[in-house]
Scaffold this active site. Structure first.
Site, PDB file in Angstrom:
ATOM      1  N   GLN A 111      -4.483  -5.209   6.861  1.00 15.51           N
ATOM      2  CA  GLN A 111      -5.501  -6.093   6.287  1.00 15.51           C
ATOM      3  C   GLN A 111      -5.547  -7.452   6.964  1.00 15.51           C
ATOM      4  OE1 GLN A 111      -7.724  -5.138   4.121  1.00 15.51           O
ATOM      5  NE2 GLN A 111      -6.833  -3.113   3.797  1.00 15.51           N
ATOM      6  N   HIS A 169       0.876  -1.177   0.000  1.00 13.32           N
ATOM      7  CA  HIS A 169       0.000   0.000   0.000  1.00 13.32           C
ATOM      8  C   HIS A 169       0.917   1.233   0.000  1.00 13.32           C
ATOM      9  CE1 HIS A 169      -2.828   2.954   1.712  1.00 13.32           C
ATOM     10  NE2 HIS A 169      -3.811   2.108   1.433  1.00 13.32           N
ATOM     11  N   ASP A 192       3.202  -4.547   7.979  1.00 13.57           N
ATOM     12  CA  ASP A 192       1.981  -3.768   7.823  1.00 13.57           C
ATOM     13  C   ASP A 192       0.813  -4.754   7.927  1.00 13.57           C
ATOM     14  OD1 ASP A 192      -0.305  -2.574   6.872  1.00 13.57           O
ATOM     15  OD2 ASP A 192       0.576  -1.849   4.988  1.00 13.57           O
ATOM     16  N   LYS A 246     -10.325  -1.025  10.651  1.00 11.57           N
ATOM     17  CA  LYS A 246     -10.545  -2.156   9.747  1.00 11.57           C
ATOM     18  C   LYS A 246     -10.911  -3.406  10.534  1.00 11.57           C
ATOM     19  CE  LYS A 246      -7.195  -0.469   6.359  1.00 11.57           C
ATOM     20  NZ  LYS A 246      -7.948   0.174   5.289  1.00 11.57           N
ATOM     21  N   CYS A 292      -4.731   2.592  -3.703  1.00  9.32           N
ATOM     22  CA  CYS A 292      -3.472   3.077  -3.121  1.00  9.32           C
ATOM     23  C   CYS A 292      -2.321   2.094  -3.343  1.00  9.32           C
ATOM     24  CB  CYS A 292      -3.621   3.382  -1.632  1.00  9.32           C
ATOM     25  SG  CYS A 292      -4.792   4.687  -1.294  1.00  9.32           S
TER      26      CYS A 292
END
Lengths: 435, 146
Positions: free
Chosen positions: A221, A132, A218, A244, A393
């Site tokens: 998600q 991202h 990261d 999220k 993104c």
């Protein structure tokens, strides 16, 4: 043993889950909302909404400062949320959990602070081609500042890391070619927001560790879909957003290994993060406060704690039944939706799925020959179906696949088979209008 | 036919046209049809310089002055966007720079396409209108000088 609230049915009771999300009763263009943009932000269960609003109604005060009762309550509630996060991601200490405004802030903190600590001219930072922008740009800025180089792991046609030599994965899936004596940092996503690919982060971290490379994950998600265990992953830093994972917007976490956080310089200066301040020099507060300048999003943080508890209550309550699939109940349900959507969407003429890795979360990105994703998204919206369109993104990834954008449907625990069928029918109707 | 109508009359004509459709599907199908009548931009002007910024789809917009009026040509890679730009071109084409600059954009709302005017970064209707008005401004400035 069983409480009245505990789910008793073996089957996943999606209606019971849905009943907890007030927004699912909304109509969009006069039609029932089908919300398939969970990878952008998930909807919030009533418990989380109530917790956040109860904070303002009964607790609201600034944390860690006042001697008065409300301030103590606010501090206790926030620190209780920190402990919930610690437990949820299995960190060793609560002070390894730093609250931020989201994954973006977490990675900016990591890149700025680690950059200052580690990067010198000629050093290298390794990322992957599916990151991202939030896990690209902060590293570009850091590299530019210290004269370091950004190296990128390429992506295969199926949307996985290309980790072997000469464009093929070798038998061992070796990645060592990307690491050399100048590599200082590895920053990679646990799950791709565009492709849904679940990356073999643990394996890559182990390889990086052998060479003393600091590892940053990261997890934006992953947090709502996978069982994240930072000690098992053995990463140095792990970033994720609350919003999220059924929590309020404006909340995020940067987990960091204690020993590393102690060495990292502060990112932002201000109140709360200092021990002493003179006009000549300041000394820093202890972890985690060294990295938490200013008044935090207290209500949101408490909401984040509640969201994780809510997930644990429902996700893990069902987990035993789906243990044979090696997945949590939410993950198993979302996987079932993914398989149904994949199978049905592929019957559409000219439709191509971008991201066909074997291990995926419930994210399905697709393109349709000669049809623009903007048209698909606009016409699906008219039918009450919320999907994301565009480059998500991840412009470098779009370039890799030679597309300007995709249409992406991303699933959560409250989505149903009927909604997947509505999406497929909606796409077919859309194509009839456009072709 | 539309050349004999005033700008406001053309706007009203569009409002009436869209009022005939009671459901979204007919409205969007009509919009897509309108896109097919768009005066297409010449290949040599279909360049990055003429891209309208702020659209998720690509929109090329070009204008040139012709006997005191502004002539627009455009294109888009998305059909709905192409319909929207066609709608604007139908209203603003062959008008004087002053007419274009002073025109109100209320008709978009009344057509039932209001969502395309939102400040959402994904759509570029307001960016297209801005660009058309900028062209008009540039041509009127040139006109003043000559």
């Amino acid at each position: 043993m069983k409480t009245k609230d505990a789910p008793v049915t073996k089957a996943y009771d999606v209606e019971r889950i849905r009943a907890q999300f007030p927004i699912l009763r909304e109509l969009v263009h006069g039609k029932p909302l089908v919300y398939f943009d969970n990878a952008a932000t998930s909807q919030k269960p009533r418990r989380v909404i109530k917790t956040e609003s109860a904070y303002y109604a009964t607790i609201n005060a600034n944390v860690h400062r006042g001697v008065h009762t409300l301030s103590t309550r606010a501090t206790e509630a926030q620190e209780a949320a920190r402990e919930i996060v610690r437990r949820h991601i299995n960190a060793q200490h609560a002070h390894e959990v730093i609250f931020t405004s989201g994954t973006t802030a977490s990675i900016n903190l990591a890149a700025t602070s680690l950059g200052q600590l580690l990067l010198r001219k000629g050093d290298e930072v390794v990322i992957s081609g599916m990151e991202h922008h939030s896990n690209i740009v902060p590293w570009q800025l850091a590299c530019e500042r210290y004269g370091a180089k950004l190296k990128v792991i390429p992506i295969t046609d199926s949307g996985e890391w290309e980790t072997g030599p000469q464009g093929r994965k070798d038998a061992k899936g070796s990645t060592e070619q990307f690491f050399n004596e100048r590599t200082r940092i590895l920053a990679i996503s646990h799950v791709s927001n565009t492709l849904g690919t679940i990356n073999p982060v643990k394996k890559l971290i182990a390889q990086a560790k052998k060479q003393g490379i600091i590892t940053v994950v990261d997890g934006a998600q992953a947090i709502a879909h996978l069982d994240v265990d930072v000690q098992d992953l053995d990463c140095d830093l792990y970033a994720f957003s609350g919003h999220k994972a059924y929590a309020p917007t404006g909340t995020g976490v940067l987990y960091g290994r204690e020993e590393l956080l102690e060495r990292m310089p502060p990112w932002q200066g201000g109140g709360e993060m200092i021990e002493t301040v003179t006009l000549e020099k300041s000394t820093w507060a202890k972890l985690p406060f060294k990295f938490e300048a200013g008044t935090p999003h207290i209500a949101g943080i408490i909401g984040l704690g509640e969201a994780l508890r809510w997930m644990e209550d429902y996700d893990f309550a069902f987990a035993k039944d789906s243990a044979e699939q090696g997945k949590s109940a939410f993950a198993a349900h979302e996987h079932m939706l993914l398989e149904r959507a994949t199978k049905e969407l592929l019957t559409i003429d000219g439709l191509r799925i971008i991201g066909t890795a074997k291990e995926k979360v419930g994210v399905i990105s697709f393109v349709i020959e000669d049809v623009h994703h903007y048209d698909i998204g606009t016409l699906l919206d008219q039918q009450g179906i919320a999907v994301r369109t565009g480059h998500h993104c991840t412009q470098p990834l779009m370039d890799r696949f030679g597309v300007s954008g995709t249409t992406r449907a991303s699933f959560a625990c409250f989505n149903t088979c009927a909604e997947v069928d509505a999406l497929v029918a909606g796409v077919k109707k859309t194509l009839k209008m456009l072709r | 036919m539309s050349t004999t109508m005033t700008l406001a009359q053309t706007q009203q004509e569009l409002i009436d046209e869209f009022a005939m459709f009671s459901d979204w599907q007919d409205r969007y199908e009509h919009l897509i049809e309108l896109g097919k009548d768009l005066p297409l931009i010449a290949p040599e002007h279909r360049t990055d310089d003429n891209l309208v910024r702020g659209c998720q789809s690509r929109v090329w917009l070009f204008a040139e002055p012709k006997s005191g009026h502004v002539q627009f040509t455009a294109d888009s890679d998305a059909m709905i966007t192409k319909g929207i730009v066609a709608l604007l071109v139908r209203v603003y084409n062959d008008r004087t720079p002053q007419e274009i600059r002073e025109a109100s954009t209320d008709f978009i709302d009344r057509i039932g396409l209001r969502e395309h005017l939102s400040p959402n970064r994904a759509n570029g209707l307001s960016a297209m209108i801005d660009q058309m008005k900028r062209y008009a401004l540039a041509f009127s400035a040139n006109g003043d000088r000559s």
